[in-house]
Each structure stands twice: as C-alpha cells, then as structure tokens.
Write a protein that holds these residues in place. Structure first.
Motif, short mmCIF file in Angstrom:
data_model
loop_
_atom_site.label_atom_id
_atom_site.label_comp_id
_atom_site.label_asym_id
_atom_site.label_seq_id
_atom_site.Cartn_x
_atom_site.Cartn_y
_atom_site.Cartn_z
N ILE A 281 0.87 -1.18 0.00
CA ILE A 281 0.00 0.00 0.00
C ILE A 281 0.91 1.23 0.00
CG2 ILE A 281 -1.96 1.15 1.12
CD1 ILE A 281 -2.49 -1.84 0.37
N VAL A 282 0.87 1.99 -1.08
CA VAL A 282 1.82 3.09 -1.26
C VAL A 282 1.13 4.44 -1.08
CG1 VAL A 282 3.58 4.03 -2.80
CG2 VAL A 282 2.77 1.68 -3.13
N THR A 283 1.68 5.26 -0.20
CA THR A 283 1.15 6.63 -0.09
C THR A 283 1.51 7.38 -1.37
OG1 THR A 283 1.59 6.53 2.25
CG2 THR A 283 1.19 8.72 1.34
N PRO A 284 0.53 8.00 -2.04
CA PRO A 284 0.84 8.67 -3.30
C PRO A 284 1.80 9.84 -3.09
CG PRO A 284 -1.44 9.10 -2.63
CD PRO A 284 -0.91 8.06 -1.70
N SER A 285 2.74 9.98 -3.98
CA SER A 285 3.69 11.10 -3.89
C SER A 285 2.96 12.39 -4.27
CB SER A 285 4.85 10.88 -4.86
OG SER A 285 4.41 11.05 -6.19
N ALA A 286 3.48 13.51 -3.79
CA ALA A 286 2.88 14.81 -4.12
C ALA A 286 2.91 15.03 -5.62
CB ALA A 286 3.65 15.92 -3.40
N GLU A 287 3.96 14.54 -6.24
CA GLU A 287 4.11 14.73 -7.69
C GLU A 287 3.03 13.94 -8.46
OE1 GLU A 287 8.10 13.84 -8.94
OE2 GLU A 287 7.68 14.59 -10.97
N LEU A 288 2.78 12.72 -7.99
CA LEU A 288 1.73 11.91 -8.64
C LEU A 288 0.38 12.60 -8.48
CD1 LEU A 288 0.67 9.34 -10.02
CD2 LEU A 288 0.48 8.29 -7.74
N GLN A 289 0.07 13.00 -7.24
CA GLN A 289 -1.23 13.64 -7.00
C GLN A 289 -1.38 14.90 -7.84
OE1 GLN A 289 -3.03 11.25 -5.86
NE2 GLN A 289 -4.13 12.25 -4.20
N SER A 290 -0.35 15.72 -7.92
CA SER A 290 -0.52 16.97 -8.66
C SER A 290 -0.64 16.69 -10.16
CB SER A 290 0.58 17.98 -8.34
OG SER A 290 1.81 17.49 -8.80
N GLY A 291 0.07 15.69 -10.64
CA GLY A 291 -0.06 15.32 -12.06
C GLY A 291 -1.47 14.84 -12.39
N LEU A 292 -2.01 14.02 -11.49
CA LEU A 292 -3.36 13.49 -11.73
C LEU A 292 -4.41 14.58 -11.55
CD1 LEU A 292 -3.10 9.98 -10.00
CD2 LEU A 292 -2.83 10.54 -12.43
N GLN A 293 -4.16 15.48 -10.60
CA GLN A 293 -5.11 16.58 -10.40
C GLN A 293 -5.17 17.51 -11.60
OE1 GLN A 293 -3.75 18.04 -6.62
NE2 GLN A 293 -4.94 16.53 -5.48
N ILE A 295 -4.84 16.57 -14.66
CA ILE A 295 -5.72 15.88 -15.62
C ILE A 295 -7.18 16.10 -15.22
CG2 ILE A 295 -6.42 13.62 -16.51
CD1 ILE A 295 -3.50 12.73 -16.22
N GLY A 296 -7.46 16.01 -13.92
CA GLY A 296 -8.81 16.22 -13.42
C GLY A 296 -9.33 17.62 -13.77
N ALA A 297 -8.47 18.61 -13.60
CA ALA A 297 -8.87 20.00 -13.88
C ALA A 297 -9.23 20.16 -15.36
CB ALA A 297 -7.75 20.95 -13.49
N GLN A 298 -8.42 19.52 -16.21
CA GLN A 298 -8.67 19.57 -17.65
C GLN A 298 -10.02 18.91 -17.98
OE1 GLN A 298 -5.28 17.83 -19.64
NE2 GLN A 298 -6.26 17.96 -21.66
N MET A 299 -10.28 17.80 -17.31
CA MET A 299 -11.54 17.08 -17.56
C MET A 299 -12.75 17.87 -17.09
SD MET A 299 -10.56 13.12 -16.72
CE MET A 299 -12.28 12.59 -16.73
N LEU A 300 -12.59 18.56 -15.97
CA LEU A 300 -13.72 19.32 -15.44
C LEU A 300 -14.08 20.47 -16.38
CD1 LEU A 300 -15.71 19.35 -13.11
CD2 LEU A 300 -14.19 20.91 -11.88
N GLU A 301 -13.05 21.02 -17.02
CA GLU A 301 -13.30 22.08 -18.02
C GLU A 301 -14.12 21.53 -19.17
OE1 GLU A 301 -10.07 24.55 -19.85
OE2 GLU A 301 -9.52 24.72 -17.71
N ALA A 302 -13.71 20.36 -19.65
CA ALA A 302 -14.44 19.73 -20.76
C ALA A 302 -15.87 19.38 -20.33
CB ALA A 302 -13.70 18.47 -21.22
N TRP A 303 -16.01 18.89 -19.10
CA TRP A 303 -17.34 18.54 -18.58
C TRP A 303 -18.23 19.78 -18.55
CZ3 TRP A 303 -20.40 20.19 -14.56
CH2 TRP A 303 -21.49 19.38 -14.24
N SER A 304 -17.67 20.89 -18.05
CA SER A 304 -18.44 22.12 -17.93
C SER A 304 -18.87 22.64 -19.30
CB SER A 304 -17.62 23.20 -17.21
OG SER A 304 -17.31 22.78 -15.91
N ALA A 305 -17.99 22.50 -20.27
CA ALA A 305 -18.30 22.97 -21.62
C ALA A 305 -19.48 22.19 -22.20
CB ALA A 305 -17.07 22.83 -22.52
N ASP A 306 -19.64 20.96 -21.75
CA ASP A 306 -20.67 20.06 -22.27
C ASP A 306 -21.95 20.12 -21.43
OD1 ASP A 306 -21.44 18.00 -24.04
OD2 ASP A 306 -21.15 16.53 -22.43
N ALA A 307 -21.90 20.82 -20.30
CA ALA A 307 -23.01 20.76 -19.34
C ALA A 307 -24.15 21.70 -19.71
CB ALA A 307 -22.49 21.12 -17.94
N SER A 308 -25.38 21.22 -19.58
CA SER A 308 -26.56 22.07 -19.73
C SER A 308 -26.59 23.02 -18.54
CB SER A 308 -27.82 21.20 -19.70
OG SER A 308 -27.98 20.67 -18.39
#
Ligand code: PCA
Length: 320
Positions: A281-293, A295-308
């Motif tokens: 069980i590995v505690t995620p590194s700060a670098e991993l979390q920020s890299g994945l976050q 991607i999340g931010a980019q996805m939320l932008e796309a989601w918002s653009a598509d949202a009614s």
C-alpha cells in the motif's frame, strides 16, 4: 349453497395470490459486493414490510441483463426495477457524470454534498424517461492498482488500463494509457489474459476481484467517489397498492442510509485485506497527486463545456 361458498373462497384466494407481485431486479455486480448485499437487505425489508405482497428477486452480476442494458430494460418495462452505475449515463447528460470527475469530491462528506446538489437534476432527467430513483450509494474512493510503484502521472503512460465508464477512459487516455472497458465481474480474467495491466477502482472491487493475484501495488489516490443508483419504472411503481409503494420508499430510504455506512466501513477494511494478501500500500507522492489533479482539472473544463444549465447548476450549488 356450500358449493357456491367454497367456489367464492377459492376465487378470493386466487385473486389474493394474483395480487402478490414478484419483481425481477437486475444488478451489475457480484454477490460479495456490498452494494449487492445492501440490495438483498432492501429486498428482504420490502417483503417483510408488505407481508409478501411484493417480492423482489435479485439477479446479480449482470446475469439477467448486461450492465449496459439495465437502464433501458427498466425504461421499457422489461423489468420494473434495477441497479446501475450512475455515471454510465454521462453520454445522455453531463449531470449524470459529475460524481466521476476526478478530484472534485473525494471524501464521503463531499460526496454527500455533491449528491444533494445532483439528485434533483438527475431525478428530473430520469422522470423524462419514466424512471424514478429509489436510492443511491457510493463506492469507496477510487485508488490505483499497478504492478510496481507509480511515482508520477507519466508512469501510467503506455499501460493497458481497465476502464468502467467514459470519464475513466478519458482520464486514462489523458495520462497516456490505453483504456479498455471491462465490467467488474470480468476483471480477473482481463488481467489473466493480459488484456489490461492496471486499473483505478475501489478497495472493495479490488478485494472482491482478488487484485493480489495480478497486481502488486495499491496507491490510494482517492480520486473520486462514484455512485450506483437503484431506479424503478414509474408505471410499474404506480401499479402497486398505495401502502406497498410507501413500504418500498421507506425501505429505499433505509437502504440509502445503510449503504453509505457500509461503503465507509468498506474503505479501510478492504485496504487491510489487500495488505493481508501481500499487496504493497503506497502513499501517493505529491508529484503523482498533482499530475493526476491537473488531468482532473482539464476534464472538469471539458465537462463544464458540455453541461446544460441544469447540469452546470450542480457544480455551482456544490461549490457554494
Ligand atoms: N467498482 C466498480 C465501479 C466503481 C468501483 O469501485 C467497478 O470497478 O466497476
């Protein structure tokens, strides 16, 4: 005379028997899954509260309808009730997918808040299809299963990655991985045959699919807290006697409360099982979390653009 009375009694008995309803209920996940166990409890509650006037027969693990067909089977009235993974419907409306947006709501508290904001919008959308939501229960926060340690988001690049919905496909693709759709009951086989080599899912699904047989590391990135939902066909529901309808709604409310508690209890218990079976069980590194976050931010932008407007209001209400 005696003869006539007897026939009347028989006719009444037949009429009463005809009154008792049996509902077939398809669900996507296996019997060891806590969602399925919670639904089994719900079915039992309905039977006892209605004195057997309504029996719900559970068909788990996609045995009656494959997961992708469950919603439409309820809509068309082939079955009166069923369960599915809510964010699978994101292709119909962005509102359905908000709980699978990476790093938007990652704790149970946030997930509750998000559901409170999402529920009215989802209820209205489902009503357009003649569907009524009964209850919704989250999975524990989603974590990363890999062979070897993942130190940065770039380490995911090139991996054949198991996905269960469009958001996870997008997430994997943005990380440079190759997403492959696999239903939960088929996870062990997909790994065994080399179709996939990494995944993001809950400790529950990891433990239920004996992840230690095919991956060595679990990294609790707590990326999102997605939900299952149980819905009924509105016509089928209205056909039930008033008091049976009330019993179903009461049992549903109890199932939602119980389900959220079961989910919270699962999170740590199932990580312990992964560990007991030799997984790291590995505690995620700060670098991993920020890299994945990122991607999340980019996805939320796309989601918002598509949202009614209604879908976008979920986010505004949640962020208030
Ligand atoms: N288990 C399901 C959905 C989310 C989860 O934790 C799955 O992996 O398919």
């Amino acid at each position: 005379m005696k003869h006539i009375l007897f026939s009347t009694a028989m006719a009444l008995a037949v009429a009463n028997a005809a009154h008792a309803d049996t509902w077939d209920m398809p669900t996507p996940y296996g019997d060891t899954t806590f969602h399925t166990q919670n639904i089994a409890e719900f079915a039992k509650d309905v039977t006892s509260a209605t004195d057997g006037a309504l029996e719900i027969t559970l068909h788990s693990a996609g045995s009656l309808f494959p997961h992708a067909e469950i919603k439409n089977a309820i809509r068309s009235g082939q079955v009166p009730i069923g369960e599915f993974f809510l964010s699978r419907l994101v292709n119909e409306d962005a509102a359905f997918g908000v709980d699978s947006q990476p790093f938007l709501a990652t704790s149970y508290e946030d997930a509750q808040k998000l559901w409170a904001a999402q529920k009215p919008v989802v209820t209205a959308l489902l009503a357009e299809q003649g569907l009524v939501p009964l209850f919704s229960v989250p999975w524990p926060a989603q974590g990363l299963y890999t062979n070897g340690e993942i130190a940065t988001a770039d380490d995911l690049s090139g991996l054949r990655f198991r996905a269960y919905n469009a958001a996870l496909e997008e997430f994997a693709a943005l990380a440079g991985a190759a997403p492959v759709q696999v239903e939960a009951p088929n996870i062990p086989q997909a790994f065994a045959t080399g179709q996939v080599e990494a995944m993001i899912t809950s400790p529950s699904t990891g433990a239920n699919s004996t992840a230690w047989d095919f991956v060595s590391h679990y990294t609790p990135i707590d990326a999102w807290v997605p939900k299952n939902i149980v819905v009924v066909n509105q016509r089928a529901f209205r056909r039930l006697p008033q008091e049976v309808q009330a019993s179903v709604l009461a049992a549903a409310q109890a199932a939602e409360t119980r389900g959220w508690e079961m989910s919270a209890a699962e999170a740590d218990a199932k990580i312990a099982i992964l560990k007991e079976n030799g997984m790291e069980i590995v505690t995620p590194s700060a670098e991993l979390q920020s890299g994945l976050q990122a991607i999340g931010a980019q996805m939320l932008e796309a989601w918002s653009a598509d949202a009614s407007e209604a879908a976008a209001s979920i986010l505004t209400t949640y962020q208030e």
